[in-house]
Write a protein that holds these residues in place. Sequence first.
Motif, PDB file in Angstrom:
ATOM      1  N   ASP A  70      74.549  11.510  25.382  1.00  0.00           N
ATOM      2  CA  ASP A  70      73.917  12.591  26.003  1.00  0.00           C
ATOM      3  C   ASP A  70      73.303  13.647  24.875  1.00  0.00           C
ATOM      4  O   ASP A  70      72.220  14.219  25.389  1.00  0.00           O
ATOM      5  N   LYS A  71      73.831  13.732  23.775  1.00  0.00           N
ATOM      6  CA  LYS A  71      73.745  14.638  22.757  1.00  0.00           C
ATOM      7  C   LYS A  71      72.200  14.248  22.244  1.00  0.00           C
ATOM      8  O   LYS A  71      71.270  14.940  21.992  1.00  0.00           O
ATOM      9  N   LYS A  91      70.080  12.418  23.755  1.00  0.00           N
ATOM     10  CA  LYS A  91      69.079  12.455  24.907  1.00  0.00           C
ATOM     11  C   LYS A  91      68.675  13.986  24.819  1.00  0.00           C
ATOM     12  O   LYS A  91      67.361  14.060  25.030  1.00  0.00           O
ATOM     13  N   PHE A  92      69.536  14.656  24.821  1.00  0.00           N
ATOM     14  CA  PHE A  92      69.405  16.205  24.862  1.00  0.00           C
ATOM     15  C   PHE A  92      68.552  16.674  23.875  1.00  0.00           C
ATOM     16  O   PHE A  92      67.352  17.351  24.159  1.00  0.00           O
ATOM     17  N   LEU A 131      68.672  27.051  25.950  1.00  0.00           N
ATOM     18  CA  LEU A 131      69.414  26.350  25.152  1.00  0.00           C
ATOM     19  C   LEU A 131      70.611  27.151  24.722  1.00  0.00           C
ATOM     20  O   LEU A 131      71.658  26.666  24.530  1.00  0.00           O
ATOM     21  N   TRP A 164      73.174  26.912  27.660  1.00  0.00           N
ATOM     22  CA  TRP A 164      73.703  25.705  27.562  1.00  0.00           C
ATOM     23  C   TRP A 164      74.989  25.552  26.393  1.00  0.00           C
ATOM     24  O   TRP A 164      75.770  25.055  26.759  1.00  0.00           O
TER      25      TRP A 164
END
Length: 250
Positions: A176-177, A179-180, A233, A236
């Motif tokens: 996920d990191k 991809k993020f 960002l 998040w």
Amino acid sequence: MVVFFLRAETFSVSLFNILIPNTFVLVSYYLESIVMLMLVKDRSKRDYKLQTLVLVIGLLGLYVAVWLNVLASVRISLVSFIIFLLLITPVLRFLTETRSSLFKKLLGVNYCVLIIAVVVRIVHPFFKSSTSLYSGDPVQKIIFLIVFLMMIISGVGYLLLLQEEKEIQVKSLLDDKDKFFSIIAHDLRGPFTGIIGGTQLLLENQFSQKETRELIELIHESSKNTSSLLDNLLTWSQSQTGGLEFRPEK
């Protein structure tokens, strides 16, 4: 298991060596079945309710059997049958679950062996006069040895499953990191391209007042988009570190 081995003599009906130990044994198997269901992905609340219903009915049946002073062989078979009912559903869910891990399948096989021992325990008391845990019956000793070993193996299996689940979660977080940050890099490139291109045109060319204003508006819009993206960002980041309180509302 400690309470299980406290049952010194099953022919002597008393509150201590019949009701209390067997209640603890059945409750422990019930909790074991709940843990097994928690590891099944497609479980439902109905599964938990069914296990609770089996436990309650089983305990009531045991208490009635003790109150009626039934034979020890019947009591032992009854307790073993209740254990069988508590384990059979989670074991089947373990073995039939799609995409289950190797450790989960091995744990399911371990419980299959345990269920076989329990089934033998259901039938065996009717063919032997002695049902004491410490009798010289070899079948009796083998059954308890299998139960003891399977419970130890299941404990180790759960530790391995927890470790495996932890590794899966860490890998998922890393994916996920990546991809993020890939999405962030792509989204930042667009506004900065507009800003750099617009300023480059202003530096290298002479434009009319109207054209200059249009370029400045384009640069301003790109700057606002970049600022909005960076604000999201930051939000998040605060949510990941616990700095932002989450209060969902309809």
